[in-house]
Structures are given as structure tokens and as C-alpha cells.
Design an enzyme around this catalytic site. Structure first.
Site, PDB file in Angstrom:
ATOM      1  N   LYS A 200       0.854  -1.184   0.000  1.00  0.00           N
ATOM      2  CA  LYS A 200       0.000   0.000   0.000  1.00  0.00           C
ATOM      3  C   LYS A 200       0.889   1.233   0.000  1.00  0.00           C
ATOM      4  O   LYS A 200       1.740   1.397   0.881  1.00  0.00           O
ATOM      5  CB  LYS A 200      -0.909   0.004   1.225  1.00  0.00           C
ATOM      6  CG  LYS A 200      -1.760   1.264   1.314  1.00  0.00           C
ATOM      7  CD  LYS A 200      -2.767   1.179   2.429  1.00  0.00           C
ATOM      8  CE  LYS A 200      -3.545   2.482   2.542  1.00  0.00           C
ATOM      9  NZ  LYS A 200      -4.545   2.418   3.605  1.00  0.00           N
ATOM     10  N   LYS A 254      -2.206  -1.452  -3.846  1.00  0.00           N
ATOM     11  CA  LYS A 254      -3.062  -0.270  -3.750  1.00  0.00           C
ATOM     12  C   LYS A 254      -2.216   0.998  -3.795  1.00  0.00           C
ATOM     13  O   LYS A 254      -1.208   1.045  -3.087  1.00  0.00           O
ATOM     14  CB  LYS A 254      -3.829  -0.341  -2.443  1.00  0.00           C
ATOM     15  CG  LYS A 254      -4.713   0.839  -2.135  1.00  0.00           C
ATOM     16  CD  LYS A 254      -5.302   0.678  -0.764  1.00  0.00           C
ATOM     17  CE  LYS A 254      -6.056   1.934  -0.415  1.00  0.00           C
ATOM     18  NZ  LYS A 254      -6.494   1.931   0.957  1.00  0.00           N
TER      19      LYS A 254
HETATM   20  C1  PBG Z   1      -6.857   3.803   5.422  1.00  0.00           C
HETATM   21  C2  PBG Z   1      -7.410   3.531   4.069  1.00  0.00           C
HETATM   22  C3  PBG Z   1      -7.332   4.412   2.996  1.00  0.00           C
HETATM   23  C4  PBG Z   1      -7.985   3.818   1.937  1.00  0.00           C
HETATM   24  C5  PBG Z   1      -8.460   2.583   2.360  1.00  0.00           C
HETATM   25  N1  PBG Z   1      -8.096   2.409   3.679  1.00  0.00           N
HETATM   26  C6  PBG Z   1      -6.778   5.770   2.887  1.00  0.00           C
HETATM   27  C7  PBG Z   1      -5.537   6.124   3.572  1.00  0.00           C
HETATM   28  O1  PBG Z   1      -4.621   5.315   3.708  1.00  0.00           O
HETATM   29  O2  PBG Z   1      -5.474   7.264   4.011  1.00  0.00           O
HETATM   30  C8  PBG Z   1      -8.120   4.466   0.595  1.00  0.00           C
HETATM   31  C9  PBG Z   1      -9.098   3.904  -0.346  1.00  0.00           C
HETATM   32  C10 PBG Z   1      -9.489   4.821  -1.439  1.00  0.00           C
HETATM   33  O3  PBG Z   1      -8.894   5.899  -1.666  1.00  0.00           O
HETATM   34  O4  PBG Z   1     -10.442   4.469  -2.147  1.00  0.00           O
HETATM   35  N2  PBG Z   1      -6.816   2.756   6.313  1.00  0.00           N
END
Ligand code: PBG
Length: 330
Positions: A200, A254
Site C-alpha cells: 500500500k 493499492k
Molecule cells: C486507510 C485507508 C485508505 C484507503 C483505504 N483504507 C486511505 C488512507 O490510507 O489514508 C483508501 C481507499 C481509497 O482511496 O479508495 N486505512
């Protein structure tokens, strides 16, 4: 040296008719490849999200209908994200451990409505903390790894107990997959899966999501101390290797489109189920492009989703899931 009179092979031959194009297709996209992320509202009414046109937060009373729509369209699994009221957010994010929190109530409402649809739940503290970070922070605002991991284990157990089928830790703490797996086994949740947000990235594409779960205004600093740098791919493979060794059933990359190379690398190296998250900013980009006539919306949606299959993904988390599944005839 004379040139051959004809091309040795005309690849266009296979592209001439629709039946032939279908027959030569190397990849197929079906509704079964889609996971639909849903935002849960605290109140009683649908709440449209301005930066995510076409996407709303749904109250508990309406979430069962979304599950029925998904089921009817052939979507196998829903991913849930609660928008916790600000007054329930705290430094330690303790609302994440409340067995009657929005997440747990949503899990139950979905299982009541459609018992055989999969429910994937996000494990991370950001929708519950007053500072918007995914974990516990020290006085300098640095996210503490092992203390956070201990809370995430409890959060995962609460969700599993409420009926979650897939625990999806999106926090990027080191060692949390193993800790969660161990706790799930010890508690008898042997069939609850873990889909690890393994690679991520600290991405600029999460903006609309942070509006949806109301963390944009709360977040202090950034998440570069735990999410990955966009410059790195070897490190993504190390992250995946660790999460697999710790017991992840599947891994996630991601965001999606800007990281298709990572999806392919992970698939080639490990041969495990890889999922891609086409995140909120990607969704918003496609909607914005379609709105100004830069491309046909349906075609943009299906082409981008197919690219994940071509890159080796088993499936995609996408806010376009219901629309795409219906386009596919689901
Ligand atoms: C945080 C989380 C995020 C997303 C999913 N879980 C955002 C972040 O890390 O700030 C993003 C998903 C999206 O942008 O659709 N636990």
C-alpha cells in the site's frame, strides 16, 4: 533480397469478427472479479459524497438493499468502511473495539439481508482516531508499530465475531498479519480469511476516500512513515513475502492503475491471489474524464478493469463494481 509478397501472418485476421475476438480473448472480466467498497453512514439518510460523484454513504437501514443489488449483479463480496461520528473518535481509536460499532452493525445487517455474500472488513484505526492516523501515535505524532498491532488484533477479533469473512488490514504495521492470524486461530475463527494490504503506497489518490470517512480534515501530517514510497517495487515484494509468510490468504496492491507493474511483479514472483484496489481518486478521475466528454464512461470503466486482469489480478476493489457488473450483464 526481395520482399515477401504477403505478410507471413496477418494478426488482424483474428480481430475481424466479434465472435473471433471473443474466441481469441486472453483474459475475461466477470462480476465475480469485483469487490464493491461501501461507506456506512451513522444517520438515517443516504449521504452523497461530493468528491466521489455517484457514491454515497449508506445508513444501516439501507445497506441490506445494496447487498441484494450486489448479489443480483453477481458481485461476490462487499468491503465496508464506516464514517464514525467525530464525537466517537479519540486518540486511541477505541470505538474500533466496540462490538456494537457502525462496522459491526453493518456486517450483521448485510448478513441478515444476504447470508451468502462475502463481507470484507477494513482493519486500521483511521476512521476512529481523532488525528486521522491508522494507528496509535506518540507525542511527536509518529505511529507506534507494536502497540498499534495489538489494538488491530482486537479490532480484527471484534469484526470476525460480528461475522466478517475477510479481515483486510490496511494499516501497514509490521507484523500485524501474523499477530491477527494467530489470534483468529486461537479464537476459533479458522475460516476467516486475511487479505493483506501488502503493498500500500502513500498516495495522492486517497483524497475522496478521506472525505468519505471524514479524515481529510483530521489527518495530522502524512502517512509516509508507514505507507510505501511510490519509488519502490523491490520493497513491495518484501512486503508481500512477509505477509504471505505470516499467513495472508491473499494480498492487495493499492492504488491500482498507477501500480499495475507491481500487480504483475507480485503475481509472477509468488503465484498467489493478488487483488488490486482501484482507489477513490482513480474513480474520481474516470468520472471527471467522462463528465467533460474525454471518453465514454462505460468503456473507460471496463477497459481499466480489464487491465487489472491482464496484469494478473484475481479481482479488483472498485467503486464502479455495481455499474460494471451490470454492464457485464450481471
Ligand atoms: C486507510 C485507508 C485508505 C484507503 C483505504 N483504507 C486511505 C488512507 O490510507 O489514508 C483508501 C481507499 C481509497 O482511496 O479508495 N486505512
Amino acid at each position: 533480397m526481395t520482399h515477401a509478397a504477403f505478410p507471413a501472418l496477418r494478426l488482424r485476421r483474428s480481430r475481424r469478427y466479434a465472435w473471433s475476438r471473443a474466441m481469441f480473448a486472453e483474459n475475461v472480466l466477470t462480476p465475480a472479479n469485483l469487490i464493491w467498497p461501501l461507506f456506512i453512514a451513522w444517520g438515517d439518510v443516504e449521504e452523497p459524497i461530493a468528491s466521489l460523484p455517484g457514491v454515497s454513504r449508506w445508513p444501516i437501514a439501507m445497506i441490506g438493499d445494496r447487498a441484494r443489488e450486489a448479489k443480483a449483479a453477481g458481485i461476490p463480496c462487499l468491503a465496508l468502511f464506516p464514517n464514525t461520528p467525530r464525537e466517537l473518535r479519540s486518540d486511541d481509536g477505541r470505538e474500533a473495539l466496540n462490538p456494537d460499532n457502525l462496522m459491526c452493525r453493518a456486517i450483521k445487517a448485510i448478513k441478515d439481508a444476504v447470508p451468502d455474500i462475502g463481507v470484507l472488513t477494513d482493519v486500521a484505526l483511521d476512521p476512529y482516531t481523532s488525528h486521522g492516523h491508522d494507528g496509535l501515535v506518540d507525542a511527536q505524532g509518529r505511529v507506534l508499530n507494536d502497540p498499534t498491532s495489538a489494538v488491530l488484533v482486537e479490532q480484527a477479533l471484534v469484526q470476525a465475531h460480528a461475522g466478517s469473512d475477510i479481515i483486510a488490514p490496511s494499516d501497514m504495521m509490521d507484523g500485524r498479519v501474523g499477530a491477527i492470524r494467530n489470534a483468529l486461530e486461537a479464537a476459533g475463527h479458522v475460516d476467516v480469511q486475511i487479505m493483506a494490504y501488502a503493498a500500500k503506497y502513500a498516495s495522492a489518490f486517497y483524497g475522496p476516500f478521506r472525505d468519505a470517512v471524514d479524515t481529510r480534515g483530521l489527518l495530522k501530517g502524512d502517512k509516509k512513515g508507514y505507507q510505501m514510497s511510490p519509488s519502490n517495487s523491490e520493497e513491495a515484494l518484501r512486503e508481500v513475502a512477509l505477509d504471505l509468510a505470516e499467513g495472508a490468504d491473499s494480498v492487495m496492491v493499492k492504488p491500482g492503475l498507477p501500480y499495475l507493474d507491481i500487480v504483475r511483479l507480485v503475481k509472477d514472483r509468488f503465484g498467489v491471489p493478488v487483488f488490486a484496489y482501484q482507489v477513490s481518486g482513480e474513480y474520481a478521475m474516470i468520472e471527471a474524464a467522462a463528465a467533460v466528454g474525454a471518453g465514454d464512461r462505460d468503456a473507460l470503466v471496463l477497459e481499466t478493469l480489464m487491465s487489472f486482469k491482464r496484469a494478473g489480478a484475481s479481482g479488483v476493489l472498485t467503486y464502479h463494481a455495481l455499474h460494471a457488473a451490470r454492464l457485464m450483464g450481471g
